[in-house]
Design a protein around this motif. Structure first.
Motif, PDB file in Angstrom:
ATOM      1  N   THR A  42       0.815  -1.218   0.000  1.00 11.85           N
ATOM      2  CA  THR A  42       0.000   0.000   0.000  1.00 11.85           C
ATOM      3  C   THR A  42       0.846   1.264   0.000  1.00 11.85           C
ATOM      4  N   THR A  43       2.112   1.154   0.356  1.00 12.94           N
ATOM      5  CA  THR A  43       2.977   2.333   0.363  1.00 12.94           C
ATOM      6  C   THR A  43       3.938   2.375  -0.832  1.00 12.94           C
ATOM      7  N   VAL A  44       3.743   1.494  -1.807  1.00  8.40           N
ATOM      8  CA  VAL A  44       4.583   1.520  -3.006  1.00  8.40           C
ATOM      9  C   VAL A  44       4.318   2.821  -3.755  1.00  8.40           C
ATOM     10  N   THR A  45       5.386   3.545  -4.063  1.00  4.44           N
ATOM     11  CA  THR A  45       5.257   4.858  -4.692  1.00  4.44           C
ATOM     12  C   THR A  45       5.525   4.842  -6.189  1.00  4.44           C
ATOM     13  N   SER A  46       6.195   3.806  -6.676  1.00  3.62           N
ATOM     14  CA  SER A  46       6.409   3.718  -8.122  1.00  3.62           C
ATOM     15  C   SER A  46       6.812   2.304  -8.515  1.00  3.62           C
ATOM     16  N   VAL A  47       6.638   2.028  -9.798  1.00  7.97           N
ATOM     17  CA  VAL A  47       7.086   0.776 -10.401  1.00  7.97           C
ATOM     18  C   VAL A  47       8.061   1.164 -11.499  1.00  7.97           C
ATOM     19  N   LEU A  48       9.218   0.537 -11.505  1.00  3.29           N
ATOM     20  CA  LEU A  48      10.181   0.754 -12.580  1.00  3.29           C
ATOM     21  C   LEU A  48      10.097  -0.437 -13.516  1.00  3.29           C
ATOM     22  N   TRP A  49       9.700  -0.172 -14.748  1.00  6.10           N
ATOM     23  CA  TRP A  49       9.514  -1.213 -15.763  1.00  6.10           C
ATOM     24  C   TRP A  49      10.673  -1.097 -16.733  1.00  6.10           C
ATOM     25  N   ASP A  50      11.695  -1.912 -16.514  1.00  6.91           N
ATOM     26  CA  ASP A  50      12.934  -1.836 -17.301  1.00  6.91           C
ATOM     27  C   ASP A  50      13.485  -0.411 -17.312  1.00  6.91           C
ATOM     28  N   THR A  65      -1.714  -6.701  -1.277  1.00  4.85           N
ATOM     29  CA  THR A  65      -0.463  -7.254  -1.806  1.00  4.85           C
ATOM     30  C   THR A  65      -0.389  -7.259  -3.334  1.00  4.85           C
ATOM     31  N   GLU A  66      -1.356  -6.632  -4.007  1.00  4.84           N
ATOM     32  CA  GLU A  66      -1.366  -6.642  -5.478  1.00  4.84           C
ATOM     33  C   GLU A  66      -1.539  -5.239  -6.054  1.00  4.84           C
ATOM     34  N   ILE A  67      -0.806  -5.008  -7.149  1.00  9.21           N
ATOM     35  CA  ILE A  67      -0.877  -3.755  -7.893  1.00  9.21           C
ATOM     36  C   ILE A  67      -1.116  -4.101  -9.352  1.00  9.21           C
ATOM     37  N   ASP A  68      -2.030  -3.401 -10.010  1.00 13.65           N
ATOM     38  CA  ASP A  68      -2.254  -3.543 -11.450  1.00 13.65           C
ATOM     39  C   ASP A  68      -1.595  -2.377 -12.168  1.00 13.65           C
ATOM     40  N   ILE A  69      -0.849  -2.687 -13.228  1.00 17.97           N
ATOM     41  CA  ILE A  69      -0.252  -1.649 -14.066  1.00 17.97           C
ATOM     42  C   ILE A  69      -0.589  -1.947 -15.522  1.00 17.97           C
ATOM     43  N   LEU A  70      -0.447  -0.931 -16.373  1.00 22.92           N
ATOM     44  CA  LEU A  70      -0.551  -1.101 -17.820  1.00 22.92           C
ATOM     45  C   LEU A  70       0.858  -1.050 -18.383  1.00 22.92           C
ATOM     46  N   THR A  71       1.200  -2.042 -19.201  1.00 25.04           N
ATOM     47  CA  THR A  71       2.552  -2.106 -19.742  1.00 25.04           C
ATOM     48  C   THR A  71       2.790  -1.013 -20.780  1.00 25.04           C
ATOM     49  N   PRO A  72       4.006  -0.489 -20.822  1.00 24.50           N
ATOM     50  CA  PRO A  72       4.369   0.426 -21.900  1.00 24.50           C
ATOM     51  C   PRO A  72       4.663  -0.374 -23.173  1.00 24.50           C
ATOM     52  N   PRO A  73       4.638   0.270 -24.342  1.00 21.75           N
ATOM     53  CA  PRO A  73       4.986  -0.446 -25.580  1.00 21.75           C
ATOM     54  C   PRO A  73       6.475  -0.796 -25.612  1.00 21.75           C
ATOM     55  N   ALA A  74       6.820  -1.803 -26.419  1.00 16.82           N
ATOM     56  CA  ALA A  74       8.217  -2.215 -26.574  1.00 16.82           C
ATOM     57  C   ALA A  74       8.366  -3.001 -27.868  1.00 16.82           C
ATOM     58  N   THR A  75       9.581  -3.292 -28.220  1.00 20.77           N
ATOM     59  CA  THR A  75       9.874  -4.092 -29.398  1.00 20.77           C
ATOM     60  C   THR A  75       9.478  -5.543 -29.139  1.00 20.77           C
ATOM     61  N   ALA A  76       8.905  -6.181 -30.147  1.00 19.49           N
ATOM     62  CA  ALA A  76       8.518  -7.590 -30.010  1.00 19.49           C
ATOM     63  C   ALA A  76       9.727  -8.439 -29.643  1.00 19.49           C
ATOM     64  N   THR A  78      11.127  -8.629 -26.873  1.00 22.18           N
ATOM     65  CA  THR A  78      11.872  -8.052 -25.766  1.00 22.18           C
ATOM     66  C   THR A  78      11.465  -8.743 -24.471  1.00 22.18           C
ATOM     67  N   VAL A  79      12.442  -9.097 -23.689  1.00 19.51           N
ATOM     68  CA  VAL A  79      12.190  -9.614 -22.349  1.00 19.51           C
ATOM     69  C   VAL A  79      12.500  -8.479 -21.385  1.00 19.51           C
ATOM     70  N   VAL A  80      11.553  -8.154 -20.531  1.00 21.18           N
ATOM     71  CA  VAL A  80      11.776  -7.090 -19.567  1.00 21.18           C
ATOM     72  C   VAL A  80      12.781  -7.616 -18.549  1.00 21.18           C
ATOM     73  N   PHE A 100       8.750 -10.833 -17.900  1.00 23.46           N
ATOM     74  CA  PHE A 100       7.698 -10.470 -18.858  1.00 23.46           C
ATOM     75  C   PHE A 100       8.301 -10.437 -20.255  1.00 23.46           C
ATOM     76  N   THR A 101       7.596 -11.030 -21.226  1.00 27.41           N
ATOM     77  CA  THR A 101       8.070 -11.056 -22.610  1.00 27.41           C
ATOM     78  C   THR A 101       7.029 -10.394 -23.510  1.00 27.41           C
ATOM     79  N   TYR A 102       7.510  -9.525 -24.374  1.00 29.14           N
ATOM     80  CA  TYR A 102       6.634  -8.880 -25.349  1.00 29.14           C
ATOM     81  C   TYR A 102       6.519  -9.752 -26.594  1.00 29.14           C
TER      82      TYR A 102
END
Length: 168
Positions: A42-50, A65-76, A78-80, A100-102
């Motif tokens: 509940t106190t998580v302030t950010s997620v760093l996605w690669d 204990t769960e957070i939902d995020i929307l993934t940013p675009p990336a090259t096919a 790509t493994v984060v 995570f794999t795109y």
């Protein structure tokens, strides 16, 4: 006069990122992914996605204990390499690697054959990219025409799907 006010140290559990689901998505991004931690997030302030920061205003806390995020675009393909959560209130960080794999964006490019005679069943080949994301194929140009679910596909790869056109 002596007065005791009482002071105690609280143990803050180590923050661990246990999983994310799903573990793959389209290279176009905008895929909903649930990050699950071992303790309160509940106190998580950010997620760093690669390395790309997703601030708290852009994700949703689903449970403690769960957070939902929307993934940013990336090259096919790509493994984060690194997904990291930052708890700014307690100076805790947790990360998960190669999680995570795109996949290529869904893009059917060809259909062969493109027509079938009435009352004829025929194997139809669909080619393109990202075809594993297909959940069904609609035959016909009217709503309510024949639908074939992915469970009934004859052959399925990311670049090629075979499906029998149902008898109309």
């Amino acid at each position: 006069a002596k007065r005791e006010l009482g002071f105690q140290y609280r143990d803050i559990p180590e923050l661990r990122l246990l999983s994310l689901s799903p573990d793959h998505g389209s290279s176009l991004g905008n895929e909903l992914v649930t990050l699950t931690g071992n303790t309160t997030m509940t106190t998580v302030t950010s997620v760093l996605w690669d390395g790309l920061e997703i601030p708290a205003a852009e994700f949703q806390r689903v449970t403690e204990t769960e957070i939902d995020i929307l993934t940013p675009p990336a090259t096919a393909a790509t493994v984060v390499a690194l997904i990291e959560i930052v708890d700014g209130d307690h100076n805790r960080r947790a990360q998960i690697e190669d999680a995570f794999t795109y996949a290529p964006a869904f893009d059917p490019t060809d259909l062969n054959p493109r027509s079938v005679t009435v009352n004829e069943t025929l194997l139809v080949n669909i080619t393109g990219t990202g075809l594993l994301a297909m959940t069904e194929v609609h035959f016909g140009d009217q709503i309510g025409d024949q639908v074939v679910a992915s469970d009934d596909f004859e052959l399925r790869r990311d670049d090629w799907v075979q499906v029998y056109c149902p008898v109309s």
